[in-house]
Design an enzyme around this catalytic site. Structure first.
Site, PDB file in Angstrom:
ATOM      1  N   HIS A  36       2.439  73.833  35.484  1.00 49.99           N
ATOM      2  CA  HIS A  36       3.837  73.415  35.341  1.00 49.99           C
ATOM      3  C   HIS A  36       3.988  72.392  34.210  1.00 49.99           C
ATOM      4  O   HIS A  36       3.046  71.697  33.870  1.00 49.99           O
ATOM      5  CB  HIS A  36       4.317  72.754  36.642  1.00 49.99           C
ATOM      6  N   THR A  95      10.954  74.401  32.100  1.00 53.63           N
ATOM      7  CA  THR A  95      10.716  73.476  30.981  1.00 53.63           C
ATOM      8  C   THR A  95      11.406  73.925  29.691  1.00 53.63           C
ATOM      9  O   THR A  95      11.995  73.105  28.978  1.00 53.63           O
ATOM     10  CB  THR A  95       9.202  73.315  30.751  1.00 53.63           C
ATOM     11  N   ASN A 134       8.936  82.354  36.267  1.00 55.00           N
ATOM     12  CA  ASN A 134       9.586  81.050  36.465  1.00 55.00           C
ATOM     13  C   ASN A 134       9.676  80.269  35.152  1.00 55.00           C
ATOM     14  O   ASN A 134       8.650  80.039  34.513  1.00 55.00           O
ATOM     15  CB  ASN A 134       8.796  80.222  37.488  1.00 55.00           C
ATOM     16  N   ASP A 141      12.851  77.270  45.215  1.00 58.71           N
ATOM     17  CA  ASP A 141      11.567  77.226  44.512  1.00 58.71           C
ATOM     18  C   ASP A 141      10.669  76.152  45.131  1.00 58.71           C
ATOM     19  O   ASP A 141      11.109  75.046  45.416  1.00 58.71           O
ATOM     20  CB  ASP A 141      11.856  76.887  43.032  1.00 58.71           C
ATOM     21  N   HIS A 142       9.402  76.495  45.390  1.00 59.24           N
ATOM     22  CA  HIS A 142       8.419  75.528  45.917  1.00 59.24           C
ATOM     23  C   HIS A 142       8.906  74.806  47.164  1.00 59.24           C
ATOM     24  O   HIS A 142       8.864  73.577  47.247  1.00 59.24           O
ATOM     25  CB  HIS A 142       8.053  74.505  44.833  1.00 59.24           C
ATOM     26  N   SER A 179       6.791  78.706  31.056  1.00 58.72           N
ATOM     27  CA  SER A 179       7.538  78.319  29.856  1.00 58.72           C
ATOM     28  C   SER A 179       6.662  78.411  28.608  1.00 58.72           C
ATOM     29  O   SER A 179       5.463  78.158  28.664  1.00 58.72           O
ATOM     30  CB  SER A 179       8.070  76.887  29.990  1.00 58.72           C
TER      31      SER A 179
END
Ligand SMILES: O=C(COP(=O)(O)O)N(O)CCCOP(=O)(O)O
Ligand SMILES: [Zn+2]
Length: 311
Positions: free
Chosen positions: A184, A260, A257, A88-89, A217
């Site tokens: 995020h 959190t 994704n 991821d990232h 999230s």
């Protein structure tokens, strides 16, 4: 069974459902996620950020990447559901190389902070490299605000749908994360959630590849309240309402994704368990409640994204 992420997402894209990509940093989250996916007979994507690889490898990307491939592949190969492992990232080419070499199913090259032409050039390179090793690739266009450990940006920059068409054609990327207004972390949106559904619809029509929603999230109040009851301070935590995510799935999001929500659920269970069992010192016991809450969040997400029963 351990599979390529592209196989999971192309099926989801054809049948208009989504598969959650859950971030892990340790064994406990992995067990909770996979057992939840087994119970729902669903495909699932496990993802690790560069921060997670750094954490697991004690600063060594090769050690961290190998650790996660062996852990995830080892567990997945004993299950009858499709499991993929995704970087991821990925921003640092050393980490991307380590993940490809170690045997990740897919990698994200996140050059979204670069100007469009530069992002396109870097992504094209990584696609060539990864495809030669049978690894699929995710990229990002536009930018998400918000903060997590290694992933942060000041402000939202929404994707340009026309640019997305050119980008996908020129790079050959397998799936794309268009920034449409999420961010995020636990403190999304100043006011009401505001996702640009029209923009998302245009990107899907113009690219016709699986799309990814970052910062997805929902920050369920019940776990925030429970964590705060046992001493956490999460004031102002706010996520994306499940209904808004469902709308995104209808418009072509296929990978969602989620990090959190798992962190807060685990935190609530751990704080509760440690407070109520002051004599307990066996982590196999005091981690259990947090793992159960993570599993509950996982099963709920698999259900509402339409991935249940799709193994
Ligand atoms: O999109 C998400 C998660 O979104 P969420 O915060 O809404 O769960 N991610 O890519 C997770 C990013 C995690 O990075 P780090 O390990 O450096 O903290
Ligand atoms: Zn993200």
């Amino acid at each position: 069974m351990y599979v390529n992420t592209k196989d999971i997402l192309e099926k989801a894209s054809k049948e208009f459902y989504a598969v959650p990509a859950f971030n892990i940093n340790n064994l406990e989250f992995l067990i909770a996620i996979l057992e939840g996916a087994v119970e729902k007979n669903a495909p699932v994507i496990i993802e690790t950020s560069e921060g997670a690889i750094k954490y697991a490898g004690n600063g060594d990307p090769i050690r961290g990447a190998k650790f996660f491939v062996n852990l995830v592949k080892g567990y997945a190969d004993t299950l009858n559901i499709p499991v993929a492992l995704h970087l991821d990232h990925g921003k640092n080419l050393e980490y991307i190389a380590a993940a490809i070499k170690a045997g990740y199913s897919s990698v994200m090259i996140d050059a979204s902070h670069e100007p469009f032409e530069e992002n396109l050039k870097i992504t094209k390179e990584v696609v060539k490299w990864a495809h030669a090793a049978g690894v699929s690739v995710e990229a990002e266009l536009g930018q998400l605000a918000g903060i997590e450990d290694n992933v942060s940006a000041e402000e939202n920059v929404l994707v340009d749908p026309q640019q997305a068409k050119i980008f996908v054609e020129e790079t050959g990327v397998d799936f794309l994360a268009p920034a449409i207004g999420t961010s995020h972390g636990a403190f999304k949106f100043k006011g009401e959630a505001k996702l640009d559904f029209e923009r998302l619809e245009k990107v899907k029509k113009l690219t016709n590849i699986p799309l990814v929603l970052h910062g997805a999230s929902s920050v369920p109040a019940k776990y925030v309240e429970l964590a705060e009851k046992y001493g956490a301070d999460l004031g102002g935590a706010k996520g994306v309402p499940a209904e808004e995510i469902k709308k995104c799935v209808k418009l072509g999001i296929n990978k969602v994704n989620t990090d959190t929500d798992l962190r807060i659920a685990f935190l609530a269970g751990l704080r509760k368990n440690l407070t109520e069992n002051v004599k307990e010192f066996d982590p196999r016991k005091y981690f259990k409640e947090g793992m159960q809450f993570v599993k509950d969040v996982v099963m709920d997400r698999l259900e509402f994204l339409g991935a249940s029963g799709k193994a």
